[in-house]
Design an enzyme around this catalytic site. Sequence first.
Site, PDB file in Angstrom:
ATOM      1  N   GLY A 171     -11.900   1.851 -28.686  1.00 22.46           N
ATOM      2  CA  GLY A 171     -12.991   1.116 -28.048  1.00 22.46           C
ATOM      3  C   GLY A 171     -13.071   1.404 -26.565  1.00 22.46           C
ATOM      4  CG  ASP A 172     -10.104   0.017 -23.852  1.00 18.24           C
ATOM      5  OD1 ASP A 172     -10.769  -0.714 -23.088  1.00 18.24           O
ATOM      6  OD2 ASP A 172      -9.161  -0.397 -24.540  1.00 18.24           O
ATOM      7  CB  THR A 173     -11.114   6.431 -25.323  1.00 15.94           C
ATOM      8  OG1 THR A 173     -11.050   6.102 -26.713  1.00 15.94           O
ATOM      9  CG2 THR A 173      -9.718   6.299 -24.727  1.00 15.94           C
TER      10      THR A 173
ATOM     11  CB  ALA B 198     -13.890   5.796 -20.751  1.00 13.27           C
TER      12      ALA B 198
END
Length: 396
Positions: A167-169, A172
């Site tokens: 989810g974070d990557t 980003a």
Amino acid sequence: MENTGALKGLRVVEMGQLLAGPFAGQLLGDMGADIIKVEPPGKGDPLRIWGQGEKKVCWEVVARNKRSVSANMRVPEGQKLVRELIRHADIVIENFRPGTMEKWGLDPAKLLEEQPGLIISRMSGYGQTGPYSTRAGFGGIGEAMGGWRYIVGEPDRAPSRMGVSIGDTLTATYGVMGILAALHVRDTTGKGQIIDAALYESVLQITESLVSEYDSSGFIRQRTGSILPGIAPSNVYYCSDGEYMIGANADPLWKRLSAAMGKPELGDDPRYATHIARGENQTELDEMIGAWTKNYTVEEMDNLMTEYSIPAGRVYRAPEMLADPHFQAREAIVEVETETHGKLKMQSTFPKLSATPSSIRRPAPSKVGQHNAEIYAELLGLDADAIAKMEEEGIV
């Protein structure tokens, strides 16, 4: 190493921690941008101690190609210091909870008024607007809300995670995509803009027709383990010494697989000859293929699938990646001399650009504020005494 990257000449102030902001900085830094990472004095970004295994080396990957400065954003002097850094930047990355930048006197809208060409990429759990915007949001929460977690795992168990902070990557990556689009606009108009990338929306974006299927027919996707219902054969099968992935779910591929299995007649068998028929008989088809593959080693199966031109491959872990000649030929994994752990193998830069290749030009900074003297002197004209005084006062 010489900087030949496509973003050479651009300066980025990276603010934020864990993990969307730092990963966006990694992507831009790999592409040649000068990344100035702002960390809180003391322990710095928690990513410095993240990772699995005996040695925590996540930082060495995510913080490559960056210079570290420290600034205490909880005091006006630290906020002023970062505001001055931003005046020398093309791009700002932040992934704090919405309202934090405004609380620090760094309201992106006001920054944009002062610097019309500035590009600001804001990454958060729920976005900058809406009723959930001020909630805390980590990657796993975004994955759950965006529809990912519900469909990942075995049907008789709770939802699974990917094993990485997807989810974070993803957020980003979309944040960087927005930056690159905004750079094009700035090239034509001279004006920057603010990019709003939400975790849950980044996950939602890659869920294909999940929402449309429900809207059109009331269908809700469920967890289905290693298969995609109706797409067969496409699964991981067991060989005598390991796991092997085969994807032969098109009619010509199925015929080739049937021939490879020594049963060419199955290619025209009504139970399996068409995409629909194979989907209806998916379970028995997988059982039949699994009974066949267990008689071969992974290497034997790999040779056979290559001979018959069937998309297939080993299920890789890190050891297999490091040993594989294709990884080696394309330099997909490189060795970096780090300041803390010595020589360390890690993924290279992607994608590959023919004229302006990305690169890993410097290792991750081993100390918080390692480049305070260099950057505060270079950009803000502060001398050693001024920097030492700020250290005494807890500003940096």
